[in-house]
Write a protein that holds these residues in place. Structure first.
Motif, PDB file in Angstrom:
ATOM      1  N   PRO A  51      -1.840  98.471 -35.984  1.00  0.00           N
ATOM      2  CA  PRO A  51      -1.459  99.849 -35.646  1.00  0.00           C
ATOM      3  C   PRO A  51      -2.637 100.810 -35.804  1.00  0.00           C
ATOM      4  O   PRO A  51      -3.515 100.621 -36.645  1.00  0.00           O
ATOM      5  CB  PRO A  51      -0.353 100.161 -36.666  1.00  0.00           C
ATOM      6  N   GLY A  52      -2.650 101.823 -34.967  1.00  0.00           N
ATOM      7  CA  GLY A  52      -3.691 102.845 -34.996  1.00  0.00           C
ATOM      8  C   GLY A  52      -3.895 103.414 -33.604  1.00  0.00           C
ATOM      9  O   GLY A  52      -3.193 103.055 -32.657  1.00  0.00           O
ATOM     10  N   THR A  53      -4.857 104.309 -33.476  1.00  0.00           N
ATOM     11  CA  THR A  53      -5.197 104.903 -32.182  1.00  0.00           C
ATOM     12  C   THR A  53      -6.569 104.390 -31.770  1.00  0.00           C
ATOM     13  O   THR A  53      -7.533 104.489 -32.536  1.00  0.00           O
ATOM     14  CB  THR A  53      -5.195 106.437 -32.258  1.00  0.00           C
ATOM     15  N   TYR A  54      -6.629 103.831 -30.582  1.00  0.00           N
ATOM     16  CA  TYR A  54      -7.848 103.217 -30.061  1.00  0.00           C
ATOM     17  C   TYR A  54      -8.335 104.037 -28.865  1.00  0.00           C
ATOM     18  O   TYR A  54      -7.678 104.080 -27.827  1.00  0.00           O
ATOM     19  CB  TYR A  54      -7.575 101.778 -29.629  1.00  0.00           C
ATOM     20  N   GLN A  55      -9.480 104.692 -29.035  1.00  0.00           N
ATOM     21  CA  GLN A  55     -10.092 105.463 -27.954  1.00  0.00           C
ATOM     22  C   GLN A  55     -10.958 104.519 -27.130  1.00  0.00           C
ATOM     23  O   GLN A  55     -11.645 103.668 -27.693  1.00  0.00           O
ATOM     24  CB  GLN A  55     -10.956 106.590 -28.530  1.00  0.00           C
ATOM     25  N   TYR A  56     -10.932 104.681 -25.815  1.00  0.00           N
ATOM     26  CA  TYR A  56     -11.775 103.862 -24.952  1.00  0.00           C
ATOM     27  C   TYR A  56     -12.315 104.704 -23.808  1.00  0.00           C
ATOM     28  O   TYR A  56     -11.881 105.845 -23.594  1.00  0.00           O
ATOM     29  CB  TYR A  56     -11.009 102.631 -24.432  1.00  0.00           C
ATOM     30  N   ILE A 114      -5.159 104.152 -26.551  1.00  0.00           N
ATOM     31  CA  ILE A 114      -4.004 103.301 -26.788  1.00  0.00           C
ATOM     32  C   ILE A 114      -3.522 103.612 -28.200  1.00  0.00           C
ATOM     33  O   ILE A 114      -4.303 103.524 -29.158  1.00  0.00           O
ATOM     34  CB  ILE A 114      -4.364 101.800 -26.689  1.00  0.00           C
ATOM     35  N   VAL A 115      -2.264 104.001 -28.331  1.00  0.00           N
ATOM     36  CA  VAL A 115      -1.660 104.257 -29.630  1.00  0.00           C
ATOM     37  C   VAL A 115      -0.797 103.041 -29.951  1.00  0.00           C
ATOM     38  O   VAL A 115       0.145 102.733 -29.228  1.00  0.00           O
ATOM     39  CB  VAL A 115      -0.807 105.542 -29.620  1.00  0.00           C
ATOM     40  N   VAL A 116      -1.151 102.339 -31.019  1.00  0.00           N
ATOM     41  CA  VAL A 116      -0.438 101.120 -31.400  1.00  0.00           C
ATOM     42  C   VAL A 116       0.430 101.434 -32.615  1.00  0.00           C
ATOM     43  O   VAL A 116      -0.071 101.860 -33.658  1.00  0.00           O
ATOM     44  CB  VAL A 116      -1.424  99.973 -31.724  1.00  0.00           C
ATOM     45  N   GLU A 117       1.737 101.249 -32.444  1.00  0.00           N
ATOM     46  CA  GLU A 117       2.696 101.493 -33.507  1.00  0.00           C
ATOM     47  C   GLU A 117       3.038 100.166 -34.198  1.00  0.00           C
ATOM     48  O   GLU A 117       3.006  99.105 -33.571  1.00  0.00           O
ATOM     49  CB  GLU A 117       3.976 102.101 -32.943  1.00  0.00           C
ATOM     50  N   ALA A 118       3.370 100.248 -35.477  1.00  0.00           N
ATOM     51  CA  ALA A 118       3.791  99.063 -36.222  1.00  0.00           C
ATOM     52  C   ALA A 118       5.097  98.548 -35.639  1.00  0.00           C
ATOM     53  O   ALA A 118       5.919  99.303 -35.142  1.00  0.00           O
ATOM     54  CB  ALA A 118       3.980  99.413 -37.693  1.00  0.00           C
ATOM     55  N   THR A 119       5.268  97.249 -35.694  1.00  0.00           N
ATOM     56  CA  THR A 119       6.532  96.655 -35.254  1.00  0.00           C
ATOM     57  C   THR A 119       7.566  96.883 -36.347  1.00  0.00           C
ATOM     58  O   THR A 119       7.212  97.037 -37.528  1.00  0.00           O
ATOM     59  CB  THR A 119       6.364  95.142 -34.961  1.00  0.00           C
ATOM     60  N   PRO A 120       8.851  96.913 -36.009  1.00  0.00           N
ATOM     61  CA  PRO A 120       9.889  97.133 -37.021  1.00  0.00           C
ATOM     62  C   PRO A 120       9.751  96.127 -38.167  1.00  0.00           C
ATOM     63  O   PRO A 120       9.498  94.941 -37.948  1.00  0.00           O
ATOM     64  CB  PRO A 120      11.192  96.914 -36.244  1.00  0.00           C
ATOM     65  N   GLY A 121       9.873  96.632 -39.399  1.00  0.00           N
ATOM     66  CA  GLY A 121       9.765  95.761 -40.561  1.00  0.00           C
ATOM     67  C   GLY A 121       8.352  95.607 -41.076  1.00  0.00           C
ATOM     68  O   GLY A 121       8.112  94.996 -42.097  1.00  0.00           O
ATOM     69  N   SER A 122       7.379  96.160 -40.336  1.00  0.00           N
ATOM     70  CA  SER A 122       5.972  96.058 -40.735  1.00  0.00           C
ATOM     71  C   SER A 122       5.558  97.384 -41.353  1.00  0.00           C
ATOM     72  O   SER A 122       5.982  98.436 -40.922  1.00  0.00           O
ATOM     73  CB  SER A 122       5.106  95.764 -39.512  1.00  0.00           C
ATOM     74  N   ASN A 123       4.715  97.346 -42.367  1.00  0.00           N
ATOM     75  CA  ASN A 123       4.225  98.586 -42.965  1.00  0.00           C
ATOM     76  C   ASN A 123       2.708  98.661 -42.956  1.00  0.00           C
ATOM     77  O   ASN A 123       2.107  99.352 -43.732  1.00  0.00           O
ATOM     78  CB  ASN A 123       4.769  98.765 -44.389  1.00  0.00           C
ATOM     79  N   SER A 124       2.090  97.920 -42.018  1.00  0.00           N
ATOM     80  CA  SER A 124       0.626  97.939 -41.933  1.00  0.00           C
ATOM     81  C   SER A 124       0.153  99.109 -41.092  1.00  0.00           C
ATOM     82  O   SER A 124       0.819  99.532 -40.161  1.00  0.00           O
ATOM     83  CB  SER A 124       0.108  96.626 -41.332  1.00  0.00           C
TER      84      SER A 124
END
Length: 122
Positions: free
Chosen positions: A93-98, A110-120
Motif C-alpha cells: 500500500p502507498g502512493t506511487y508517482q510515475y 497509482i494509489v494502492v490500498e491495503a486489502t481487507p484484513g491487512s494492516n500494512s
C-alpha cells in the motif's frame, strides 16, 4: 423520424460526458487494471487499486512512451510503441508517482490500498 435521432444524440452526449468525467479518477477492485496512454496523457491520471493488483499501461499514441517510477519503486519499462503494454503488480500500500521518461511532463499516480484484513502501509 427526426425525434429518435435527436434523442440518441443527446443521450450519446450525456453518456460521453459521464465517461469523460470518470477518466480522471478510477477505482479498481479486481486483480488487473488498465491505464491508457493517449494524446500525451495517462487515463486515468490517478488510479486507486487494492494491494496485489497488476496495473497495465497500454500506449495508444502513434509515438513511443515509457513508464518510470518517480522514486524507483518499480522497474522502468522499455519504450512502448503503439499498442504495446507494460505491467507491474503493486503489492505494498502507498502512493506511487510515475511519469513518461520520454516526455516528463506526462505524470500520473497509482494509489494502492491495503486489502481487507491487512494492516500494512508503505
Amino acid at each position: 423520424m427526426l425525434r429518435p435521432v435527436i434523442t440518441a444524440t443527446v443521450l450519446g452526449a450525456a453518456v460521453g460526458s459521464l465517461l469523460a468525467a470518470s477518466v480522471l479518477f478510477a477505482r479498481a477492485e479486481g486483480s488487473t487494471s488498465m491505464v491508457s496512454i493517449d494524446n500525451f496523457s495517462f487515463g486515468p491520471q490517478i488510479l486507486t487499486v487494492k494491494a496485489g493488483t497488476t496495473v497495465t499501461w497500454t500506449n495508444m499514441d502513434d509515438i513511443p512512451h515509457g513508464i518510470a517510477s518517480s522514486n524507483n519503486a518499480f522497474k522502468k519499462s522499455g519504450a512502448l510503441d503503439t499498442d504495446e503494454s507494460y505491467s507491474f503488480t503493486f503489492t505494498t500500500p502507498g502512493t506511487y508517482q510515475y511519469f513518461c521518461y520520454l516526455h516528463p511532463h506526462m505524470v500520473g499516480s497509482i494509489v494502492v490500498e491495503a486489502t481487507p484484513g491487512s494492516n500494512s502501509t508503505q
